[in-house]
Design an enzyme around this catalytic site. Structure first.
Site, mmCIF file in Angstrom:
data_model
loop_
_atom_site.group_PDB
_atom_site.id
_atom_site.type_symbol
_atom_site.label_atom_id
_atom_site.label_comp_id
_atom_site.label_asym_id
_atom_site.label_seq_id
_atom_site.Cartn_x
_atom_site.Cartn_y
_atom_site.Cartn_z
ATOM 1 N N CYS A 116 41.630 28.129 45.053
ATOM 2 C CA CYS A 116 40.658 28.885 44.214
ATOM 3 C C CYS A 116 40.695 28.021 42.809
ATOM 4 O O CYS A 116 40.198 28.481 41.723
ATOM 5 C CB CYS A 116 41.338 30.372 43.961
ATOM 6 S SG CYS A 116 40.987 31.539 45.064
ATOM 7 N N HIS A 256 39.243 32.849 36.657
ATOM 8 C CA HIS A 256 38.957 32.824 38.017
ATOM 9 C C HIS A 256 38.835 34.204 38.440
ATOM 10 O O HIS A 256 39.710 35.201 37.895
ATOM 11 C CB HIS A 256 40.128 32.260 38.663
ATOM 12 C CG HIS A 256 39.965 32.583 40.475
ATOM 13 N ND1 HIS A 256 38.853 32.213 41.193
ATOM 14 C CD2 HIS A 256 40.920 33.188 41.185
ATOM 15 C CE1 HIS A 256 39.143 32.494 42.225
ATOM 16 N NE2 HIS A 256 40.339 33.046 42.473
ATOM 17 N N ASN A 286 35.474 37.488 45.269
ATOM 18 C CA ASN A 286 36.157 36.170 44.799
ATOM 19 C C ASN A 286 35.478 35.292 45.669
ATOM 20 O O ASN A 286 35.670 35.354 46.980
ATOM 21 C CB ASN A 286 37.816 36.218 45.312
ATOM 22 C CG ASN A 286 38.447 34.959 44.975
ATOM 23 O OD1 ASN A 286 37.831 33.848 44.819
ATOM 24 N ND2 ASN A 286 39.827 35.148 45.333
#
Length: 332
Positions: A116, A256, A286
């Site tokens: 990520c 994020h 996500n």
């Protein structure tokens, strides 16, 4: 001597049409909308349903969006970097295929994998290339088809992830705007908390690994959450202090999009109100490497030249970091 900084000069994005809502997930696993929303902030996520299309499809669409919006000549692109944890296939570079498909025939290209944090690491890499003076136009894309590695019987992961892609163009800037500073970190002791066991050299694919579902994402949610909260907040605070800034100097936090509670904790640490925090997790979930550029695309019209942005991310590995960047253009 002219001080060259690497500035983002354009953005583009793509998300699939299909919306996997919390209510649909209720029919698939033992969960409900209130439970998902209260713990993650996610209401729906986009899914690329066509089994013949991979992350390259998402990346190509995002690149086309950027190219069409700016009338960029793709033959002038020097480098294409694709940050992804879901490449189309092993060995063959997804970025090379993407570059060819978009007409970036003069570019070299490669994939970057940092979970990520991939797009954040890619920003550092692209900026270094620009600041070297060797390259003038670098296309950085974050793209992941997370649905290809998710077990939709595992409620610990299937509620979190979605598919999507975002792209940015980096170019030289001599006005002081662009990339300002970075703090990037990694800690390999965390790799067992967020991983896919099989498919690599340690555990090659076999009939047994497929039958035992070892090609899907596994996440130890409590440990990942604990490390993400502390590390994302820590580096965001550090980069603000290291540049002698206060919360009054920061215009936007670009976090994020893994969990709304992690986003809130990071914003609280640098004392930013929610209206200065880019949030779209409720729409996309996500999307791993794509979360940061999707935020930039969604908020592009609100950004002003000279705005100071703090980027922050945390991912498997563990990988994490923060970047300080001054926005280089006005949209309106």
């Amino acid at each position: 001597m002219i001080d060259i900084k690497a500035a983002i000069t354009a953005v583009g994005a793509y998300v699939p049409e299909y919306r996997l809502t919390n209510s649909i997930l209720e029919t698939m696993v033992d969960t409900n909308d209130e439970w998902i929303t209260s713990r993650t902030g996610i209401k729906e996520r986009r899914i690329l349903k066509d089994p013949t299309q991979g992350s390259s499809f998402l990346a190509i669409q995002a690149a086309h969006d950027l190219i069409n919006k700016t009338q960029l000549d793709p033959t002038t692109i020097d480098l294409v970097i694709v940050a992804t944890v879901t490449p189309d296939m092993p060995v063959a570079s997804t970025a090379a295929y993407v570059a060819t498909q978009i007409g970036a025939i003069n570019a070299f290209s490669y994939d970057l994998m940092a979970a990520c944090s991939g797009f954040l690491y890619g920003m550092s890499t692209a900026s270094a290339y620009i600041e070297s003076g060797r390259y003038k136009k670098i296309l950085l894309i974050g793209a992941d088809k997370m649905s290809s590695i998710i077990d939709y019987k595992d409620r610990a992961t299937c509620i979190i992830f979605g598919d999507g892609a975002g792209a940015v163009l980096f170019e030289p800037n001599t006005e002081g705007n662009g990339f300002q500073d970075e703090i990037l970190r990694s800690d390999g002791t965390g790799r067992n908390f967020l991983r896919i066991e099989a498919g690599g050299s340690l555990m090659p694919a076999s009939q047994e690994t497929v039958e035992n579902n070892r090609h899907y994402v596994f996440q130890d949610g409590k440990n990942v959450f604990k490390h993400a909260v502390s590390n994302m907040a820590d580096v965001s605070e550090q980069i603000v202090k290291r540049n002698d800034l206060t919360n009054d100097d920061i215009d936007w936090l670009v976090p994020h999009q893994a969990n709304k509670r992690i986003i809130d904790a990071t914003a609280k640490r640098i004392d930013l109100p929610e209206d200065q925090v880019m949030i779209n997790i409720h729409k996309y979930g996500n999307t791993t490497s794509a979360t940061l550029p999707l935020c930039l695309n969604d908020y592009e019209k609100q950004l002003k030249k000279g705005d100071q942005l703090v980027f922050a991310a945390f991912g498997g590995g563990f990988t994490w970091g923060s970047i300080l960047l001054k926005w280089a253009y006005n949209t309106n």
